[in-house]
Design an enzyme around this catalytic site. Sequence first.
Site, PDB file in Angstrom:
ATOM      1  N   LYS A   1       0.857  -1.191   0.000  1.00 20.02           N
ATOM      2  CA  LYS A   1       0.000   0.000   0.000  1.00 20.02           C
ATOM      3  C   LYS A   1       0.885   1.230   0.000  1.00 20.02           C
ATOM      4  O   LYS A   1       2.022   1.187   0.501  1.00 20.02           O
ATOM      5  CB  LYS A   1      -0.884   0.015   1.251  1.00 20.02           C
ATOM      6  CG  LYS A   1      -2.142   0.836   1.080  1.00 20.02           C
ATOM      7  CD  LYS A   1      -3.189   0.074   0.290  1.00 20.02           C
ATOM      8  CE  LYS A   1      -4.449   0.870   0.118  1.00 20.02           C
ATOM      9  NZ  LYS A   1      -5.512   0.040  -0.467  1.00 20.02           N
TER      10      LYS A   1
ATOM     11  N   GLY B   1     -20.727   6.715   2.862  1.00 17.08           N
ATOM     12  CA  GLY B   1     -19.882   7.123   1.740  1.00 17.08           C
ATOM     13  C   GLY B   1     -20.702   7.176   0.464  1.00 17.08           C
ATOM     14  O   GLY B   1     -21.745   6.509   0.347  1.00 17.08           O
TER      15      GLY B   1
ATOM     16  N   GLY C   1     -18.781   7.436  -2.747  1.00 16.91           N
ATOM     17  CA  GLY C   1     -17.707   7.492  -3.729  1.00 16.91           C
ATOM     18  C   GLY C   1     -17.797   6.302  -4.667  1.00 16.91           C
ATOM     19  O   GLY C   1     -18.874   5.757  -4.913  1.00 16.91           O
ATOM     20  N   ASN C   2     -16.649   5.877  -5.153  1.00 16.35           N
ATOM     21  CA  ASN C   2     -16.622   4.804  -6.148  1.00 16.35           C
ATOM     22  C   ASN C   2     -17.259   3.519  -5.644  1.00 16.35           C
ATOM     23  O   ASN C   2     -18.142   2.949  -6.307  1.00 16.35           O
ATOM     24  CB  ASN C   2     -15.160   4.562  -6.568  1.00 16.35           C
ATOM     25  CG  ASN C   2     -15.016   3.333  -7.431  1.00 16.35           C
ATOM     26  OD1 ASN C   2     -14.663   2.264  -6.952  1.00 16.35           O
ATOM     27  ND2 ASN C   2     -15.341   3.462  -8.698  1.00 16.35           N
TER      28      ASN C   2
HETATM   29  P1  NAD Z   1     -13.832   7.580  -2.703  1.00 16.78           P
HETATM   30  O1  NAD Z   1     -12.792   8.584  -2.401  1.00 16.78           O
HETATM   31  O2  NAD Z   1     -14.310   7.417  -4.101  1.00 16.78           O
HETATM   32  O3  NAD Z   1     -15.130   7.838  -1.797  1.00 16.78           O
HETATM   33  C1  NAD Z   1     -15.065   7.986  -0.432  1.00 16.78           C
HETATM   34  C2  NAD Z   1     -16.436   8.425   0.038  1.00 16.78           C
HETATM   35  O4  NAD Z   1     -16.436   8.474   1.463  1.00 16.78           O
HETATM   36  C3  NAD Z   1     -16.818   9.839  -0.440  1.00 16.78           C
HETATM   37  O5  NAD Z   1     -18.195   9.868  -0.735  1.00 16.78           O
HETATM   38  C4  NAD Z   1     -16.533  10.701   0.770  1.00 16.78           C
HETATM   39  O6  NAD Z   1     -17.349  11.895   0.804  1.00 16.78           O
HETATM   40  C5  NAD Z   1     -16.949   9.734   1.865  1.00 16.78           C
HETATM   41  N1  NAD Z   1     -16.424  10.063   3.184  1.00 16.78           N
HETATM   42  C6  NAD Z   1     -15.166  10.417   3.535  1.00 16.78           C
HETATM   43  N2  NAD Z   1     -15.110  10.626   4.858  1.00 16.78           N
HETATM   44  C7  NAD Z   1     -16.356  10.383   5.341  1.00 16.78           C
HETATM   45  C8  NAD Z   1     -16.949  10.418   6.619  1.00 16.78           C
HETATM   46  N3  NAD Z   1     -16.244  10.752   7.697  1.00 16.78           N
HETATM   47  N4  NAD Z   1     -18.267  10.112   6.739  1.00 16.78           N
HETATM   48  C9  NAD Z   1     -19.001   9.793   5.650  1.00 16.78           C
HETATM   49  N5  NAD Z   1     -18.495   9.738   4.423  1.00 16.78           N
HETATM   50  C10 NAD Z   1     -17.190  10.030   4.266  1.00 16.78           C
HETATM   51  O7  NAD Z   1     -13.251   6.216  -2.118  1.00 16.78           O
HETATM   52  P2  NAD Z   1     -13.643   4.734  -2.539  1.00 16.78           P
HETATM   53  O8  NAD Z   1     -12.738   4.313  -3.623  1.00 16.78           O
HETATM   54  O9  NAD Z   1     -15.099   4.616  -2.695  1.00 16.78           O
HETATM   55  O10 NAD Z   1     -13.166   3.945  -1.235  1.00 16.78           O
HETATM   56  C11 NAD Z   1     -13.962   3.871  -0.065  1.00 16.78           C
HETATM   57  C12 NAD Z   1     -13.377   2.843   0.866  1.00 16.78           C
HETATM   58  O11 NAD Z   1     -13.294   1.588   0.196  1.00 16.78           O
HETATM   59  C13 NAD Z   1     -11.956   3.100   1.370  1.00 16.78           C
HETATM   60  O12 NAD Z   1     -11.836   2.535   2.664  1.00 16.78           O
HETATM   61  C14 NAD Z   1     -11.090   2.318   0.410  1.00 16.78           C
HETATM   62  O13 NAD Z   1      -9.831   1.978   0.962  1.00 16.78           O
HETATM   63  C15 NAD Z   1     -11.955   1.103   0.233  1.00 16.78           C
HETATM   64  N6  NAD Z   1     -11.684   0.355  -0.973  1.00 16.78           N
HETATM   65  C16 NAD Z   1     -11.766   0.934  -2.195  1.00 16.78           C
HETATM   66  C17 NAD Z   1     -11.537   0.169  -3.320  1.00 16.78           C
HETATM   67  C18 NAD Z   1     -11.687   0.737  -4.696  1.00 16.78           C
HETATM   68  O14 NAD Z   1     -11.511  -0.015  -5.651  1.00 16.78           O
HETATM   69  N7  NAD Z   1     -12.079   1.986  -4.865  1.00 16.78           N
HETATM   70  C19 NAD Z   1     -11.153  -1.180  -3.194  1.00 16.78           C
HETATM   71  C20 NAD Z   1     -11.093  -1.735  -1.938  1.00 16.78           C
HETATM   72  C21 NAD Z   1     -11.359  -0.970  -0.823  1.00 16.78           C
END
Ligand code: NAD
Length: 428
Positions: free
Chosen positions: A107, A219, A221-222
């Site tokens: 990471k 959340g 996000g993605n």
């Molecule tokens: P992202 O940046 O696209 O989205 C994150 C979301 O969380 C956003 O909507 C943001 O506004 C919200 N957020 C941040 N802090 C917050 C809080 N305190 N309360 C409520 N919402 C909050 O990130 P992502 O890619 O969706 O990843 C989210 C999680 O999933 C992370 O823990 C990441 O490590 C994990 N993850 C992501 C992937 C991937 O492929 N994108 C794969 C495995 C794990």
Amino acid sequence: MATSGFNAFEMAQAQFDKVADILQLEESVRDILRQPMREYHFNIPVHMDDGKVKVFRGFRVQHNDARGPGKGGIRFHPQETVDTVRALAMWMTWKCSVVNIPLGGSKGGVICDPHNLSMREQELLCRGWVRQLAKDVGPLNDVPAPDVMTSPQHMLWMLDEFEAISGAKYPGFITGKPVGMGGSLGRTEATGYGVVYTIREALKLMNVKPEETFASVQGFGNVSQYAIQLYQRLGGKVVCVSSWDQQDQKSYAFRRDVGVDLEELQRITDRFGGVDKEKAQSLGYEVLDGDAWIEQDVDILIPAALENQINKTTVEKVSDRVKIVAEGANGPTTPEADAILEERGVYVIPDFLANAGGVTCSYFEQVQCNMNYFWEKEETLTRLDTKMTSAFHEVHELAKKRDLFMRDAAYVIAVKRVAQACKDRAWA
Ligand code: NAD
């Protein structure tokens, strides 16, 4: 990211210690798996738009590569800490192992807030990160990917820098690239869809139809958006989502009893997953305090934002109706909260299984890059579904057979495979 009084690495080690005891691992195996194999801490000087030089702190942690090259994302976050990166690297080792792909765990991170950086400054930061590490990462030893607040564009700048340094084309150096530039179709959907493949299988085992269920998601996000998309396609209703408000520096939850409209919310969300609260209100959403997502009267909770969100304080707010917690985020549930959920009979689909769709598709991206032949989206998603479904059932069967909590069963499978690889290589 740092959240007060919480250390993600200590939590990852506590989870490992528990499974090491279950597996009665030898001391040497514990020693090699409890700590990262290697880590890099470095400065990245960037010539900012105002003419000044700003120095950013970057990290790469390689936890274990006994089963194959390290794999893991790079986060850009102002509260990034090396202990969070260590924890995430360790979880990547277990994640690749539980879905049985031939990769290890790594990471990376940079302490920065991309909201406050121009595109040019972000490009220089990406290139600087690669310049510091070009000798120590690469398609055959450690393959980066996007994570929180990093995007396919960031990956492409990093690839370009790596290829400029190496003097050749190495599309397998990094994953999460834009489609058409070595990226895989389906990668954007992969993590969120993967979460829902596991929810779908869990509901089948419970004899519950998805269309009879309600969910609340932390959340937007993605991971969250694509999990919502597939879950809604299966007929489920999402009544609440939450997101971080950059301006107010706090989170809000957005509730609509009849279910949220995904596309409508996407239209009022910025590229960092922040929902515009005024616009949401005018569209009829109830705007609540950020923690409200956890106390909804729903069947399924999907934490898909950050670590340490279901902890010994917030777990008390989880409704008795909740049957499934599917961890989209990494490390959202602390061991204390886990114990309470276990006692209450909640079916927890642990992070490194539930959200393994992303890394599985990244692995598919590398495979396609190596062949220089790219699959259709349907083919990628079908292969992803097969891999996730089979890993889910393997964990479920072990949990049933040995009367283990799902997280412990997933750990047993994952750690056993990595421990064996270390022993086979005479590392332990
Ligand atoms: P992202 O940046 O696209 O989205 C994150 C979301 O969380 C956003 O909507 C943001 O506004 C919200 N957020 C941040 N802090 C917050 C809080 N305190 N309360 C409520 N919402 C909050 O990130 P992502 O890619 O969706 O990843 C989210 C999680 O999933 C992370 O823990 C990441 O490590 C994990 N993850 C992501 C992937 C991937 O492929 N994108 C794969 C495995 C794990």
